[in-house]
Scaffold this motif. Structure first.
Motif, mmCIF file in Angstrom:
data_model
loop_
_atom_site.group_PDB
_atom_site.id
_atom_site.type_symbol
_atom_site.label_atom_id
_atom_site.label_comp_id
_atom_site.label_asym_id
_atom_site.label_seq_id
_atom_site.Cartn_x
_atom_site.Cartn_y
_atom_site.Cartn_z
ATOM 1 N N SER A 1 16.412 21.579 16.294
ATOM 2 C CA SER A 1 15.340 21.960 15.306
ATOM 3 C C SER A 1 15.238 23.295 15.092
ATOM 4 O O SER A 1 14.473 23.677 14.009
ATOM 5 C CB SER A 1 13.789 21.400 16.162
ATOM 6 N N GLY A 2 15.688 24.242 15.893
ATOM 7 C CA GLY A 2 15.705 25.720 15.356
ATOM 8 C C GLY A 2 14.500 26.348 16.022
ATOM 9 O O GLY A 2 14.254 27.537 16.009
ATOM 10 N N ASP A 3 13.623 25.539 16.906
ATOM 11 C CA ASP A 3 12.578 26.002 17.540
ATOM 12 C C ASP A 3 12.794 26.874 18.701
ATOM 13 O O ASP A 3 13.839 26.560 19.488
ATOM 14 C CB ASP A 3 11.563 24.918 17.914
ATOM 15 N N SER A 4 12.204 27.796 18.781
ATOM 16 C CA SER A 4 12.428 28.838 20.094
ATOM 17 C C SER A 4 11.244 29.276 20.783
ATOM 18 O O SER A 4 10.018 29.093 20.252
ATOM 19 C CB SER A 4 13.171 29.921 19.683
ATOM 20 N N ALA A 5 11.223 29.600 22.026
ATOM 21 C CA ALA A 5 10.027 30.195 22.785
ATOM 22 C C ALA A 5 10.513 31.356 23.681
ATOM 23 O O ALA A 5 11.596 31.390 24.434
ATOM 24 C CB ALA A 5 9.240 29.134 23.494
ATOM 25 N N THR A 6 9.662 32.151 24.038
ATOM 26 C CA THR A 6 9.783 33.441 24.964
ATOM 27 C C THR A 6 8.619 33.560 25.690
ATOM 28 O O THR A 6 7.474 33.549 25.413
ATOM 29 C CB THR A 6 10.216 34.630 24.096
ATOM 30 N N ALA B 1 0.939 -1.214 -0.081
ATOM 31 C CA ALA B 1 -0.136 0.038 0.222
ATOM 32 C C ALA B 1 0.803 1.174 0.118
ATOM 33 O O ALA B 1 1.715 1.252 0.729
ATOM 34 C CB ALA B 1 -0.905 0.080 1.182
ATOM 35 N N SER B 2 0.274 2.349 -0.755
ATOM 36 C CA SER B 2 1.149 3.578 -0.891
ATOM 37 C C SER B 2 0.347 4.484 0.103
ATOM 38 O O SER B 2 -0.808 4.723 -0.296
ATOM 39 C CB SER B 2 1.302 4.051 -2.350
ATOM 40 N N VAL B 3 0.905 4.976 1.037
ATOM 41 C CA VAL B 3 0.200 5.952 2.020
ATOM 42 C C VAL B 3 0.796 7.128 2.031
ATOM 43 O O VAL B 3 1.913 7.489 2.215
ATOM 44 C CB VAL B 3 0.032 5.545 3.350
ATOM 45 N N GLU B 4 -0.231 8.361 1.878
ATOM 46 C CA GLU B 4 0.352 9.691 1.784
ATOM 47 C C GLU B 4 0.931 9.962 3.199
ATOM 48 O O GLU B 4 0.118 9.835 4.410
ATOM 49 C CB GLU B 4 -0.603 10.780 1.294
ATOM 50 N N PRO B 5 1.904 10.923 3.539
ATOM 51 C CA PRO B 5 2.551 11.152 4.991
ATOM 52 C C PRO B 5 1.336 11.979 5.641
ATOM 53 O O PRO B 5 0.759 12.982 4.712
ATOM 54 C CB PRO B 5 3.632 11.860 4.740
ATOM 55 N N VAL B 6 1.204 11.961 6.899
ATOM 56 C CA VAL B 6 0.425 12.670 7.598
ATOM 57 C C VAL B 6 1.141 13.902 8.222
ATOM 58 O O VAL B 6 2.296 13.680 8.738
ATOM 59 C CB VAL B 6 -0.492 11.983 8.792
ATOM 60 N N THR B 7 0.934 15.117 7.811
ATOM 61 C CA THR B 7 1.633 16.347 8.434
ATOM 62 C C THR B 7 1.154 16.741 9.913
ATOM 63 O O THR B 7 -0.011 16.869 10.210
ATOM 64 C CB THR B 7 1.456 17.565 7.728
ATOM 65 N N GLU B 8 2.098 16.627 10.863
ATOM 66 C CA GLU B 8 1.864 16.634 12.252
ATOM 67 C C GLU B 8 1.651 18.313 12.441
ATOM 68 O O GLU B 8 2.124 19.149 11.794
ATOM 69 C CB GLU B 8 2.919 16.556 13.181
ATOM 70 N N PRO B 9 0.597 18.754 13.221
ATOM 71 C CA PRO B 9 0.451 20.122 13.457
ATOM 72 C C PRO B 9 1.541 20.739 14.311
ATOM 73 O O PRO B 9 2.233 20.065 14.918
ATOM 74 C CB PRO B 9 -0.833 20.183 14.292
ATOM 75 N N ALA B 10 1.599 21.936 14.023
ATOM 76 C CA ALA B 10 2.871 22.910 14.528
ATOM 77 C C ALA B 10 2.579 23.071 15.891
ATOM 78 O O ALA B 10 1.576 23.194 16.453
ATOM 79 C CB ALA B 10 2.947 24.223 13.606
ATOM 80 N N VAL B 11 3.631 22.762 16.680
ATOM 81 C CA VAL B 11 3.354 23.102 18.208
ATOM 82 C C VAL B 11 3.638 24.517 18.518
ATOM 83 O O VAL B 11 4.592 25.176 17.764
ATOM 84 C CB VAL B 11 4.774 22.448 18.723
ATOM 85 N N ASP B 12 2.661 25.026 19.380
ATOM 86 C CA ASP B 12 2.875 26.599 19.762
ATOM 87 C C ASP B 12 3.886 26.398 20.891
ATOM 88 O O ASP B 12 3.344 26.411 22.143
ATOM 89 C CB ASP B 12 1.324 26.672 20.204
ATOM 90 N N ARG B 13 5.015 26.613 20.582
ATOM 91 C CA ARG B 13 6.019 26.843 21.488
ATOM 92 C C ARG B 13 6.030 27.896 22.613
ATOM 93 O O ARG B 13 5.952 27.512 24.067
ATOM 94 C CB ARG B 13 7.511 26.881 21.097
ATOM 95 N N ASP B 14 5.413 28.898 22.318
ATOM 96 C CA ASP B 14 5.116 30.063 23.296
ATOM 97 C C ASP B 14 4.156 29.514 24.129
ATOM 98 O O ASP B 14 4.228 29.953 25.321
ATOM 99 C CB ASP B 14 4.977 31.154 22.531
ATOM 100 N N ALA B 15 3.180 29.226 23.611
ATOM 101 C CA ALA B 15 2.015 28.616 24.697
ATOM 102 C C ALA B 15 2.530 27.490 25.482
ATOM 103 O O ALA B 15 1.996 27.754 26.661
ATOM 104 C CB ALA B 15 0.754 28.133 23.724
ATOM 105 N N LEU B 16 3.199 26.454 25.158
ATOM 106 C CA LEU B 16 3.841 25.642 26.056
ATOM 107 C C LEU B 16 4.479 26.166 27.074
ATOM 108 O O LEU B 16 4.488 25.817 28.290
ATOM 109 C CB LEU B 16 4.502 24.536 25.119
#
Length: 332
Positions: free
Chosen positions: A113-118, A73-88
């Motif tokens: 990852s280069g992700d940041s939060a303030t 079976a060929s399955v399209e990848p599922v895109t994970e929702p972006a994480v709201d780092r500032d909210a976390l």
């Protein structure tokens, strides 16, 4: 020998039989098509039966997921929702106990990852964390002039960072051109909310946690105005601060893998403390840049406790989210 009538009747019978054979052929082909579609549908269901998601009862696959001729079976990848780092970060910082009348701000960058939060955008006195900025400015000016630091400048730099010596800081503050020199370098470094202290008062330079994160990127990041040699020089000194100054953001580190500079200042006007910490730590195998600023505590000890609790919470907002994401992926 057949009579013409019999022959004619036989021909008519054969002509009548042909459509029936064609109809049977069409029925056979249609049956093959249905069986083929059902087989493909079976492959599709089997291929998805163990993926943890809902299984379709449709006989034929959907356009987005179809079985190949080999049965895979060929399955399209599922895109994970972006994480709201500032909210976390905001959520976890709400769990930190802040003494009455005190304030705290924090910023974190995941080096992988280069992700940041303030958290928080207020300006704070730098106290001695500005010494990293003073040294970065000195090195940038030396690069511009195409020269190395002098022996005297190096001696001042070592004492200023490793021992947090104020006299050495004042000497280098004068060499870089005081606030004007610091502000000019910071403009190139990308700091937008930092302003050098008046006259000789380098410890009253104003800054934000977000700007300190930007400064740390200049010291530890790949895209820097500082040369690799200049970065390595500052990093080396921040890794070897004296033992009684190894508190602060280091509380969020695994073991001894950290480099930092702390600042502490009792304000004569209020008798309350500014306590700050900036640096690089490793937690859960990932490197983080962390800046925590605070003011308004009644003692240095309480300020240190606040900064360390905030540093742990801030880095934890990244490590715990990563762990939960990994667990969710494993269960799918």
């Amino acid at each position: 020998m057949e009579s013409p009538r019999a022959t004619s009747g036989s021909r008519r019978a054969r002509r009548r039989a042909r459509p029936r054979r064609r109809a049977l052929l069409y029925i056979s082909l249609a049956t093959v098509a249905v069986v083929g579609a059902t087989a493909a549908g079976t492959v599709y269901v089997k291929a998805h039966a163990g993926d943890g998601g809902a299984v379709s009862s449709a006989a034929s696959p959907t356009p987005s997921s179809s079985a190949s001729a080999s049965g895979e079976a060929s399955v399209e990848p599922v895109t994970e929702p972006a994480v709201d780092r500032d909210a976390l970060l905001s959520t976890v910082m709400e769990t930190v106990t802040v003494p009455s009348g005190a304030k705290v701000s924090a910023a974190v960058l995941d080096l992988d990852s280069g992700d940041s939060a303030t958290y928080g955008d207020s300006a704070f006195d730098t106290a001695s964390i500005v010494k990293v900025d003073i040294l970065a400015t000195l090195l940038l000016q030396a690069q511009d002039a195409g020269r190395y630091l002098t022996a005297t400048e190096k001696a001042y730099a070592v004492k200023m960072i490793e021992n947090s010596d104020n006299t050495s800081a004042s000497e280098l503050w004068d060499i870089i051109g005081k606030a004007a020199g610091l502000d000019a370098a910071n403009k190139r470094f990308g700091l937008t909310e930092t302003e050098g202290g008046d006259g000789a008062l380098w410890g009253l330079t104003q800054t934000t946690a977000a700007d300190q994160l930007t400064l740390l990127q200049q010291v530890f990041g790949d895209d820097s105005k500082l040369s690799e040699a200049s970065q390595a020089y500052i990093q080396g000194l921040m890794k070897t601060v004296e033992s009684d100054q190894r508190w602060g953001v280091s509380a969020a580190a695994d073991g001894s893998e950290f480099a930092l500079k702390n600042g502490w200042l009792a304000r004569s006007t209020t008798e309350l403390w500014d306590v700050n910490s900036i640096g690089r730590v490793t937690a859960g195998g990932t490197g983080y840049l962390v800046a925590v600023l605070s003011n308004g505590t009644v003692s240095q000890t309480k300020g240190i406790s606040l900064v360390e609790a905030a540093a742990k919470a801030a880095v934890g907002s990244f490590t715990e989210a990563s762990s939960e994401s990994a667990a969710a992926s494993a269960s799918q």
